[in-house]
Design an enzyme around this catalytic site. Structure first.
Site, short mmCIF file in Angstrom:
data_model
loop_
_atom_site.label_atom_id
_atom_site.label_comp_id
_atom_site.label_asym_id
_atom_site.label_seq_id
_atom_site.Cartn_x
_atom_site.Cartn_y
_atom_site.Cartn_z
N LYS A 21 0.97 -1.08 0.09
CA LYS A 21 -0.14 -0.10 -0.05
C LYS A 21 0.78 1.27 0.08
O LYS A 21 0.92 2.31 -0.83
CB LYS A 21 -0.86 0.00 1.19
CG LYS A 21 -1.36 1.31 1.59
CD LYS A 21 -2.15 1.22 2.97
CE LYS A 21 -1.72 1.69 4.13
NZ LYS A 21 -1.37 3.11 4.18
N ASN A 22 2.05 1.38 0.91
CA ASN A 22 2.83 2.54 0.86
C ASN A 22 3.71 2.87 -0.09
O ASN A 22 4.50 3.66 -0.17
CB ASN A 22 3.63 2.53 2.41
CG ASN A 22 2.31 2.65 3.42
OD1 ASN A 22 1.21 2.92 3.02
ND2 ASN A 22 3.02 2.66 4.71
N ARG A 94 -3.97 9.97 3.66
CA ARG A 94 -2.80 10.88 4.08
C ARG A 94 -1.98 11.11 2.87
O ARG A 94 -1.38 12.20 2.78
CB ARG A 94 -1.95 9.85 5.05
CG ARG A 94 -0.69 10.40 5.48
CD ARG A 94 -0.79 11.68 6.53
NE ARG A 94 0.42 12.29 6.77
CZ ARG A 94 0.70 13.45 7.42
NH1 ARG A 94 -0.38 13.92 7.84
NH2 ARG A 94 1.97 13.78 7.59
N CYS A 118 -4.71 8.42 9.05
CA CYS A 118 -5.22 7.66 10.51
C CYS A 118 -4.33 8.73 11.34
O CYS A 118 -3.32 9.46 11.47
CB CYS A 118 -4.09 6.37 10.64
SG CYS A 118 -4.86 5.00 9.91
N ARG A 123 0.00 14.89 13.13
CA ARG A 123 0.90 14.42 11.88
C ARG A 123 1.07 15.84 11.19
O ARG A 123 0.63 15.95 10.37
CB ARG A 123 0.09 13.35 11.26
CG ARG A 123 -0.01 12.00 11.94
CD ARG A 123 -0.41 10.97 11.07
NE ARG A 123 0.03 10.21 10.13
CZ ARG A 123 -0.02 9.39 9.28
NH1 ARG A 123 -1.26 8.86 9.51
NH2 ARG A 123 0.91 8.88 8.50
N PRO A 124 2.16 16.39 11.56
CA PRO A 124 2.47 17.81 11.03
C PRO A 124 2.99 17.48 9.64
O PRO A 124 3.43 16.34 9.35
CB PRO A 124 3.38 18.36 11.95
CG PRO A 124 4.05 17.43 12.72
CD PRO A 124 2.93 16.31 12.70
N ILE A 125 3.12 18.68 8.65
CA ILE A 125 3.99 18.44 7.36
C ILE A 125 4.90 19.48 7.24
O ILE A 125 5.37 19.82 6.14
CB ILE A 125 2.90 18.69 6.23
CG1 ILE A 125 1.97 19.63 6.26
CG2 ILE A 125 2.16 17.28 5.98
CD1 ILE A 125 1.29 19.90 5.19
N ASP A 126 5.47 19.83 8.59
CA ASP A 126 6.61 20.87 8.59
C ASP A 126 7.63 20.36 7.66
O ASP A 126 8.56 21.31 7.05
CB ASP A 126 6.90 21.35 9.92
CG ASP A 126 7.18 20.29 10.78
OD1 ASP A 126 6.56 19.16 10.68
OD2 ASP A 126 8.38 20.22 11.71
N ASP A 305 4.59 0.50 11.77
CA ASP A 305 3.20 -0.07 11.52
C ASP A 305 2.88 -1.32 11.74
O ASP A 305 1.97 -1.93 11.45
CB ASP A 305 3.34 0.12 9.81
CG ASP A 305 3.08 1.49 9.39
OD1 ASP A 305 2.54 2.23 10.20
OD2 ASP A 305 3.07 1.73 8.25
N ARG A 397 -8.92 0.38 4.82
CA ARG A 397 -8.10 1.27 4.26
C ARG A 397 -6.48 0.67 3.59
O ARG A 397 -5.92 1.03 2.73
CB ARG A 397 -7.31 2.33 5.26
CG ARG A 397 -8.49 3.10 5.95
CD ARG A 397 -7.89 4.12 6.91
NE ARG A 397 -7.23 5.12 6.04
CZ ARG A 397 -7.60 6.45 6.43
NH1 ARG A 397 -8.22 6.71 7.40
NH2 ARG A 397 -7.03 7.48 5.66
C1 UD1 Z 1 4.52 6.74 6.20
C2 UD1 Z 1 3.42 5.49 6.17
C3 UD1 Z 1 2.98 5.26 7.57
C4 UD1 Z 1 4.31 4.93 8.53
C5 UD1 Z 1 5.16 6.03 8.44
C6 UD1 Z 1 6.36 5.74 9.52
C7 UD1 Z 1 2.75 5.88 4.12
C8 UD1 Z 1 1.38 6.03 3.22
N1 UD1 Z 1 2.46 5.91 5.28
O1 UD1 Z 1 3.78 7.79 6.84
O2 UD1 Z 1 2.25 4.06 7.35
O3 UD1 Z 1 3.87 4.66 9.79
O4 UD1 Z 1 5.47 6.39 7.33
O5 UD1 Z 1 7.21 4.73 8.70
O6 UD1 Z 1 3.79 5.63 3.39
N2 UD1 Z 1 6.82 13.92 10.98
C9 UD1 Z 1 6.89 15.58 11.25
N3 UD1 Z 1 6.63 16.50 10.36
C10 UD1 Z 1 6.55 16.08 9.03
C11 UD1 Z 1 6.43 14.82 8.74
C12 UD1 Z 1 6.58 13.96 9.67
O7 UD1 Z 1 7.00 16.01 12.62
O8 UD1 Z 1 6.48 17.27 8.28
C13 UD1 Z 1 7.12 13.13 12.15
C14 UD1 Z 1 5.54 12.46 12.29
O9 UD1 Z 1 4.77 13.06 13.01
C15 UD1 Z 1 6.18 11.06 12.68
C16 UD1 Z 1 7.50 10.82 12.10
O10 UD1 Z 1 7.92 12.39 11.69
O11 UD1 Z 1 6.48 11.34 14.22
C17 UD1 Z 1 7.52 9.86 10.89
O12 UD1 Z 1 6.41 10.55 9.96
P1 UD1 Z 1 6.82 10.20 8.46
O13 UD1 Z 1 7.80 9.36 8.20
O14 UD1 Z 1 6.51 11.56 7.76
O15 UD1 Z 1 5.39 9.17 8.07
P2 UD1 Z 1 4.34 9.25 6.93
O16 UD1 Z 1 4.99 9.68 5.69
O17 UD1 Z 1 3.25 10.34 7.55
#
Ligand code: UD1
Length: 416
Positions: A21-22, A94, A118, A123-126, A305, A397
């Site tokens: 999926k990912n 997401r 989820c 789940r920030p995107i900074d 996961d 999902r």
């Molecule tokens: C992806 C996976 C998810 C998995 C995660 C970690 C997909 C669709 N989803 O999610 O299943 O659990 O990787 O392996 O591939 N963070 C920030 N700021 C950001 C981005 C992330 O602080 O801009 C933090 C997150 O809150 C979290 C950590 O970084 O604590 C890891 O997040 P990230 O690796 O970005 O996970 P996703 O890409 O959302």
């Protein structure tokens, strides 16, 4: 919708694992970068893929399943416009956030709603935004949407944490254009390797995927192509734990053992025996499990996961097990539900401590998110009596036909 499970059956038999999926979801975002046909093989028919398909349709793609393959082609009759999609669509998955990189690369301006997915804490995107800015993108907020304008100029983006999504977003943003971009402290997950392999097959120039430094040389345009993403390591891991908590004996086809070696190591220490041949894993589980400790982390460390599923193993292992999540520090929604089934567990910060019980008991429980739901199904398979898992929409999902696959292994499970 619920899953009703009468626990206690030993799982035996074989099943096939879907494409990850990912990997599929970011590859779907990558399909925006080309005007030619893209085919994703062995694609799971799960609701995250359906949600991402709707997003692609709203930006001018025709998306269809042909048997097990997903085809994505441009819609010739599409009138264009803003190449925008609704907040509802964005909040349903997401990876809608990956359209920021993909659309801005394709159209030089993307305006997208904030993403959903989820919810296990913020789940920030900074990291996404700052990395894109480091490479020259101009990012602003307009009408509650994120706007990414001006093409990537190239340069170096250093990530403070190897975020999977941020690494993917930056790769997508850099593929088309003139610049030469480097991502430092990039995520190394197999799904990043899949995305880069897919884009390279279409003509992109991405080097170093799978290491912590990735370089992207911009190209003018991309061709079409076919990709078979790697097997879903989380789906595979979930069924391996299912066999382990039921004392079962299963064979998984279409798996990559290397991608889940952190789980296999834990299961080996835990009275399970394996045989691995090419893309097949055979697991024979011993009876009562031994307590263990684990800490999640970015790949190749133990995946967050699989943390919830491993928690079920800890709940029924003999002795005290400690599970720490270093990726999502608040990802313990399953613990409250496992307690209803007799698990002895306490959570302090990002550490859950389990005092194993011989067997769980059936209860009414609620899937708060995708992997929480998977864990509750595994708990129900182990438990004495009947377990009803509510809100299986979360499970759907990420797991294709989980009830049918488990029933084929001998589980007493129905969807109602
Ligand atoms: C992806 C996976 C998810 C998995 C995660 C970690 C997909 C669709 N989803 O999610 O299943 O659990 O990787 O392996 O591939 N963070 C920030 N700021 C950001 C981005 C992330 O602080 O801009 C933090 C997150 O809150 C979290 C950590 O970084 O604590 C890891 O997040 P990230 O690796 O970005 O996970 P996703 O890409 O959302």
């Amino acid at each position: 919708m619920v899953f009703k499970i009468n626990g206690g059956n030993r799982l035996c038999g074989s099943l096939k694992i879907e494409s990850a999926k990912n990997s599929v979801l970011p590859i779907m975002a990558g399909a925006v970068l080309t005007d030619k046909e893209v085919i994703i093989e062995n694609c799971p028919k799960i609701s995250d893929v359906f949600a991402m398909s709707d997003i692609l349709r709203s930006v001018g793609k025709i998306v269809k399943f042909c048997g097990e393959n997903l085809t994505i082609t441009p819609d010739e009759g599409f009138v264009g416009g803003d190449l925008n999609f609704s907040t509802d669509l964005a909040s349903s998955v997401r990876t809608s956030v990956l359209m920021l990189g993909a659309l801005s690369a394709k159209t030089k301006k993307a305006k997208i709603p904030y993403p959903g997915g989820c919810d296990f804490g913020g789940r920030p995107i900074d990291i996404h935004i700052n990395a894109l800015k480091m490479l020259g993108a101009k990012i602003a907020e307009e009408d509650d949407r994120i706007v990414c304008g001006s093409p990537i100029k190239g340069g170096k983006a250093v990530l403070p944490f190897p975020s999977v999504g941020a690494t993917e977003n930056v790769i997508l943003a850099c593929v088309l254009g003139k610049g030469d971009s480097v991502i430092v402290n990039a995520a190394r997950e197999p799904e990043i390797v899949d995305l880069a392999a897919f884009l390279n097959r279409l003509g992109a120039k991405i080097y170093g995927a799978g290491t912590s430094v990735i370089r992207v040389e911009g190209v003018k345009n991309l061709n079409g192509g076919t990709i078979r993403p790697s097997p879903d390591r989380i789906e595979a891991g979930t069924y391996l734990v299912a066999a382990a908590v039921t004392g079962g004996e299963i064979e998984l086809n279409n798996v990559n053992a290397e991608n889940i070696s952190s789980l296999l190591g834990k299961l080996c220490d835990n009275t399970c025996k394996f045989k691995i041949k090419n893309d097949i894993i055979y697991l024979h589980s011993g009876k009562r499990k031994k307590a263990f400790d684990l800490t999640t982390g970015p790949y190749p460390l133990f995946p967050t996961d699989l943390q919830a599923q491993a928690s079920v193993l800890a709940a029924v292992s003999d002795g005290r097990s400690k599970i720490k999540d270093e990726v999502f520090k608040n990802r313990f929604a399953h613990v409250v539900e496992l307690k209803k089934m007799g698990a002895k567990v306490s959570v302090h910060g990002n550490l859950a401590t389990f005092d194993g019980v011989p067997v769980l008991h059936g209860a009414e429980v609620c899937a708060h998110d995708l992997r929480c739901g998977a864990a509750l199904v595994l708990a129900g398979l182990n438990a004495e009596g009947t377990t009803v898992v509510h809100d299986v929409k979360f499970l759907e999902r990420g797991y294709y036909a989980m009830d049918k696959k488990l029933a084929a292994l001998g589980a007493d499970i129905v969807r109602a």
